[in-house]
Design an enzyme around this catalytic site. Structure first.
Site, mmCIF file in Angstrom:
data_model
loop_
_atom_site.group_PDB
_atom_site.id
_atom_site.type_symbol
_atom_site.label_atom_id
_atom_site.label_comp_id
_atom_site.label_asym_id
_atom_site.label_seq_id
_atom_site.Cartn_x
_atom_site.Cartn_y
_atom_site.Cartn_z
ATOM 1 N N ASP A 71 0.835 -1.204 0.000
ATOM 2 C CA ASP A 71 0.000 0.000 0.000
ATOM 3 C C ASP A 71 0.868 1.252 0.000
ATOM 4 O O ASP A 71 0.615 2.207 -0.748
ATOM 5 C CB ASP A 71 -0.920 0.013 1.220
ATOM 6 C CG ASP A 71 -2.008 -1.056 1.142
ATOM 7 O OD1 ASP A 71 -2.073 -1.754 0.114
ATOM 8 O OD2 ASP A 71 -2.771 -1.189 2.101
ATOM 9 N N GLU A 110 0.290 -5.854 -5.424
ATOM 10 C CA GLU A 110 -0.154 -4.951 -6.492
ATOM 11 C C GLU A 110 0.987 -4.158 -7.116
ATOM 12 O O GLU A 110 1.142 -4.129 -8.336
ATOM 13 C CB GLU A 110 -1.203 -3.984 -5.934
ATOM 14 C CG GLU A 110 -1.708 -2.969 -6.939
ATOM 15 C CD GLU A 110 -2.861 -2.130 -6.418
ATOM 16 O OE1 GLU A 110 -2.966 -0.954 -6.798
ATOM 17 O OE2 GLU A 110 -3.671 -2.660 -5.621
#
Length: 395
Positions: free
Chosen positions: A25, A298
């Protein structure tokens, strides 16, 4: 529409991030912050644990200031500071809840554009939900509107993070006197300037890399198929160097080699080398340098796509197995070859049985897909440009 020209309005951004259990993140948020700052915007990054930035972005970035997640005392101080102003845009990354006291400040004076930057997915709901409004019905920000912004792999989503100088070479057209117009390159991309041999030589490895070694990077969680991979590589006919990232990958490899009664440095034609913590720039270089990349989460997935090399994605495992649907949607969206899908299925635990061979033939076959996918995604507008365009429409 892009806003990285001198005539573009410079905006002030407040970007909020919570570090849950890994650094992905924060990695995504830092890349967004840096991309905005390099386009002339002023960014405040509010994060509850900024410690990873010491190795992720050791040089910082002009235009970005990093702030601790504001507690009640900090918010009281900000409320009393007549020089403090909420940014033009407030980004709530990955559904982190903004402090209510900060929401109260947002509701005073000119309202900022409030964006909820969501997780990346190829599932169908992404295109349907991208750009939708979410009216705030209660709390200190009641009456305001939050906007959903979904990254994605298709033009009807928020796109992927890609800084302008990463792969695209700006060009200019010139017409010589009495001649035919020609295109000349006015600046080089980061990737075109990358010196693979020099970068590899600079790594603090336990053993120099040989010219005939296949280079494989490993950034993963704890895949059940990891011992199978190590055994397979140790028995292959081609020498391989496994470059292992710090943290959970290093611990997973240690456990796997112990279970196999293998030296921590490998066996047969496999040599295992431990990497130090790498900055985001050096992590990009690692992906560019290797023949095959194992990535996770991600941020590293997107960077593997931009590397244009074959890779295997270890998707973040969820107890309800929702990650299975997410992985299969990703494979379908990018037309992944069937044999690479099989490799992903075993690597991610969707299927049992032996891990398909990571042979030179397979890697060469998958390389064509990696390059084609890179070019296909490169033709789409990047996330930051789309976000700037979206914000301009809402102001």
């Amino acid at each position: 529409m892009k806003f990285d020209t001198p005539s573009s309005p410079s905006l002030r951004w407040d970007i909020f991030c919570r570090v849950i259990d890994n650094h992905g993140d924060l990695g995504v948020c830092w890349r967004l912050c840096a991309d905005l700052a390099q386009r002339g915007h002023a960014v405040r990054l509010w994060v509850d644990d900024a410690s990873a930035l010491a190795w992720m972005a050791p040089k910082g970035c002009a235009g970005i200031t990093v702030h601790a997640w504001p507690d009640d005392a900090a918010m009281q101080s900000l409320a009393q500071d007549s020089t403090f102003n909420i940014g033009d845009v407030v980004v709530e990354a990955f559904g982190c809840e903004l402090p209510e006291a900060f929401q109260a400040l947002m509701a005073q004076g000119r309202l900022p554009i409030w964006v909820n930057l969501e997780y990346l997915s190829a599932e169908g709901y992404v295109a349907r939900s991208h750009g939708l409004a979410s009216p705030v019905m209660s709390g200190p920000a009641r009456g305001m509107t939050k906007w959903f912004f979904y990254p994605g792999f298709t033009p009807d989503t928020g796109g992927l993070l890609r800084e302008p100088n990463l792969l695209e070479a700006p060009t200019a057209t010139t017409t010589p006197s009495g001649g035919t117009p020609s295109t000349v390159t006015t600046s080089q991309t980061r990737q075109s300037k990358f010196d693979r041999a020099a970068w590899l030589a600079g790594l603090p490895l336990d053993k120099p890399i040989a010219a005939n070694e296949r280079l494989i990077s490993l950034f993963c969680y704890e895949p059940a198929a990891l011992p199978d991979l190590l055994k397979q590589l140790s028995q292959a006919a081609t020498p391989a160097r496994l470059l292992v990232a710090q943290g959970r990958p290093r611990a997973a490899v240690a456990a796997a080699t112990q279970a196999l009664h293998m030296s921590s440095r490998g066996a047969g034609l496999l040599h295992i080398s431990q990497l130090p913590y790498l900055s985001q720039t050096d992590f990009d270089h690692l992906l560019w340098a290797c023949d095959f990349n194992f990535v996770r989460g991600e941020d590293s997935l997107v960077r593997a796509l931009w590397a244009g090399k074959p890779f295997a994605w270890h998707i973040y495992p969820q107890d309800d197995l929702a990650h299975h649907d997410k992985l299969q949607a990703f494979e379908a969206a990018l037309d992944m070859p069937a044999d690479l899908r099989k490799f992903h299925a075993v690597w991610n635990g969707l299927e049992t049985g032996p891990l398909p061979a990571l042979s030179r033939t397979a890697i060469d076959h998958w390389h064509a897909w990696g390059h084609q996918t890179q070019q296909r995604l490169l033709a789409q507008t990047d996330l930051t440009s789309l976000l700037l365009s979206f914000v301009a429409q809402k102001r």
